[in-house]
Design a protein around this motif. Structure first.
Motif, PDB file in Angstrom:
ATOM      1  N   ARG A  44     -27.252 -57.174 -68.809  1.00 15.81           N
ATOM      2  CA  ARG A  44     -26.702 -56.433 -67.686  1.00 15.81           C
ATOM      3  C   ARG A  44     -25.401 -55.753 -68.101  1.00 15.81           C
ATOM      4  O   ARG A  44     -24.592 -56.330 -68.834  1.00 15.81           O
ATOM      5  CB  ARG A  44     -26.431 -57.389 -66.525  1.00 15.81           C
ATOM      6  CG  ARG A  44     -25.920 -56.738 -65.254  1.00 15.81           C
ATOM      7  CD  ARG A  44     -25.666 -57.792 -64.205  1.00 15.81           C
ATOM      8  NE  ARG A  44     -24.610 -58.707 -64.623  1.00 15.81           N
ATOM      9  CZ  ARG A  44     -24.402 -59.901 -64.067  1.00 15.81           C
ATOM     10  NH1 ARG A  44     -25.187 -60.316 -63.086  1.00 15.81           N
ATOM     11  NH2 ARG A  44     -23.419 -60.672 -64.483  1.00 15.81           N
ATOM     12  N   TYR A  94     -28.297 -52.917 -59.756  1.00 17.36           N
ATOM     13  CA  TYR A  94     -27.885 -53.941 -58.810  1.00 17.36           C
ATOM     14  C   TYR A  94     -26.524 -53.586 -58.204  1.00 17.36           C
ATOM     15  O   TYR A  94     -25.640 -53.108 -58.920  1.00 17.36           O
ATOM     16  CB  TYR A  94     -27.753 -55.299 -59.495  1.00 17.36           C
ATOM     17  CG  TYR A  94     -29.016 -55.817 -60.113  1.00 17.36           C
ATOM     18  CD1 TYR A  94     -29.350 -55.530 -61.434  1.00 17.36           C
ATOM     19  CD2 TYR A  94     -29.894 -56.616 -59.381  1.00 17.36           C
ATOM     20  CE1 TYR A  94     -30.512 -56.009 -62.014  1.00 17.36           C
ATOM     21  CE2 TYR A  94     -31.065 -57.108 -59.953  1.00 17.36           C
ATOM     22  CZ  TYR A  94     -31.360 -56.810 -61.261  1.00 17.36           C
ATOM     23  OH  TYR A  94     -32.512 -57.288 -61.819  1.00 17.36           O
ATOM     24  N   CYS A  95     -26.377 -53.874 -56.915  1.00 18.43           N
ATOM     25  CA  CYS A  95     -25.051 -53.762 -56.314  1.00 18.43           C
ATOM     26  C   CYS A  95     -24.476 -55.166 -56.134  1.00 18.43           C
ATOM     27  O   CYS A  95     -25.226 -56.143 -56.027  1.00 18.43           O
ATOM     28  CB  CYS A  95     -25.088 -53.015 -54.989  1.00 18.43           C
ATOM     29  SG  CYS A  95     -26.203 -53.664 -53.731  1.00 18.43           S
ATOM     30  N   ALA A  96     -23.167 -55.244 -56.130  1.00 18.49           N
ATOM     31  CA  ALA A  96     -22.498 -56.531 -56.067  1.00 18.49           C
ATOM     32  C   ALA A  96     -21.199 -56.402 -55.278  1.00 18.49           C
ATOM     33  O   ALA A  96     -20.637 -55.304 -55.176  1.00 18.49           O
ATOM     34  CB  ALA A  96     -22.214 -57.042 -57.474  1.00 18.49           C
ATOM     35  N   GLY A 110     -19.288 -58.657 -64.425  1.00 21.87           N
ATOM     36  CA  GLY A 110     -20.236 -59.094 -63.411  1.00 21.87           C
ATOM     37  C   GLY A 110     -19.955 -60.471 -62.862  1.00 21.87           C
ATOM     38  O   GLY A 110     -20.219 -60.740 -61.682  1.00 21.87           O
ATOM     39  N   TYR A 113     -18.167 -61.092 -59.420  1.00 24.37           N
ATOM     40  CA  TYR A 113     -18.806 -60.789 -58.143  1.00 24.37           C
ATOM     41  C   TYR A 113     -19.629 -61.959 -57.632  1.00 24.37           C
ATOM     42  O   TYR A 113     -20.370 -62.590 -58.385  1.00 24.37           O
ATOM     43  CB  TYR A 113     -19.663 -59.534 -58.274  1.00 24.37           C
ATOM     44  CG  TYR A 113     -18.828 -58.310 -58.535  1.00 24.37           C
ATOM     45  CD1 TYR A 113     -18.422 -57.974 -59.827  1.00 24.37           C
ATOM     46  CD2 TYR A 113     -18.404 -57.493 -57.487  1.00 24.37           C
ATOM     47  CE1 TYR A 113     -17.633 -56.857 -60.068  1.00 24.37           C
ATOM     48  CE2 TYR A 113     -17.614 -56.372 -57.717  1.00 24.37           C
ATOM     49  CZ  TYR A 113     -17.233 -56.072 -59.007  1.00 24.37           C
ATOM     50  OH  TYR A 113     -16.435 -54.969 -59.233  1.00 24.37           O
ATOM     51  N   TRP A 116     -24.875 -60.423 -54.654  1.00 22.67           N
ATOM     52  CA  TRP A 116     -25.687 -59.454 -55.378  1.00 22.67           C
ATOM     53  C   TRP A 116     -26.872 -59.026 -54.536  1.00 22.67           C
ATOM     54  O   TRP A 116     -27.489 -59.847 -53.837  1.00 22.67           O
ATOM     55  CB  TRP A 116     -26.193 -60.070 -56.682  1.00 22.67           C
ATOM     56  CG  TRP A 116     -25.100 -60.295 -57.679  1.00 22.67           C
ATOM     57  CD1 TRP A 116     -24.229 -61.347 -57.732  1.00 22.67           C
ATOM     58  CD2 TRP A 116     -24.740 -59.434 -58.752  1.00 22.67           C
ATOM     59  NE1 TRP A 116     -23.357 -61.192 -58.775  1.00 22.67           N
ATOM     60  CE2 TRP A 116     -23.644 -60.028 -59.429  1.00 22.67           C
ATOM     61  CE3 TRP A 116     -25.236 -58.217 -59.225  1.00 22.67           C
ATOM     62  CZ2 TRP A 116     -23.044 -59.445 -60.537  1.00 22.67           C
ATOM     63  CZ3 TRP A 116     -24.643 -57.635 -60.331  1.00 22.67           C
ATOM     64  CH2 TRP A 116     -23.557 -58.249 -60.976  1.00 22.67           C
TER      65      TRP A 116
END
Length: 126
Positions: A44, A94-96, A110, A113, A116
């Motif tokens: 990611r 992906y949004c977080a 990442g 966060y 997700w």
């Protein structure tokens, strides 16, 4: 907060897409939010993000000048406008979100966060 990403699809190289991340449960105006992506067989990676204040943004070098992150607090939704798409942009996006960070810093990692979305697939054909 629950996040729902949408807007992915198949597009030709050079085309555009806009991804949406709809939030529910809490208002996003108090959250740092970001977009990440994961290509097949790769880790990611960071794409773009807002600070909690919304006044600061950051972009990965690979998407700078092509992608624009925005949010509509009234709709409780974050967006990323993706232009001049390339085959190497193919990934699940992906949004977080998190509210456990200081207000004015943009976080590119990442693991910062807490929340997700489920991801939306973007495929760019050559």
């Amino acid at each position: 907060v629950q996040l729902q990403a949408s807007g992915g699809g198949l597009v030709q190289a050079g085309g555009s897409l806009r991804l949406s991340c709809a939030a529910s449960g809490r208002t996003i105006s108090n959250y740092a939010m970001g977009w990440f992506r994961q290509a097949p067989g790769k880790e990611r990676e960071f794409v773009a993000a807002f600070s909690r204040s919304g006044g600061a943004t950051s972009y990965a070098d690979s998407v700078k000048e092509r992608f624009t992150i925005s949010k509509d607090n009234a709709k409780n939704t974050m967006y990323v406008q993706m232009n001049s798409l390339k085959p190497e942009d193919t990934a699940v996006y992906y949004c977080a979100a998190t509210d456990k960070v200081p207000y004015h810093i943009v976080y590119r990692m990442g693991n910062v966060y807490d929340y997700w979305g489920q991801g939306t697939l973007v495929t760019v054909s050559s």
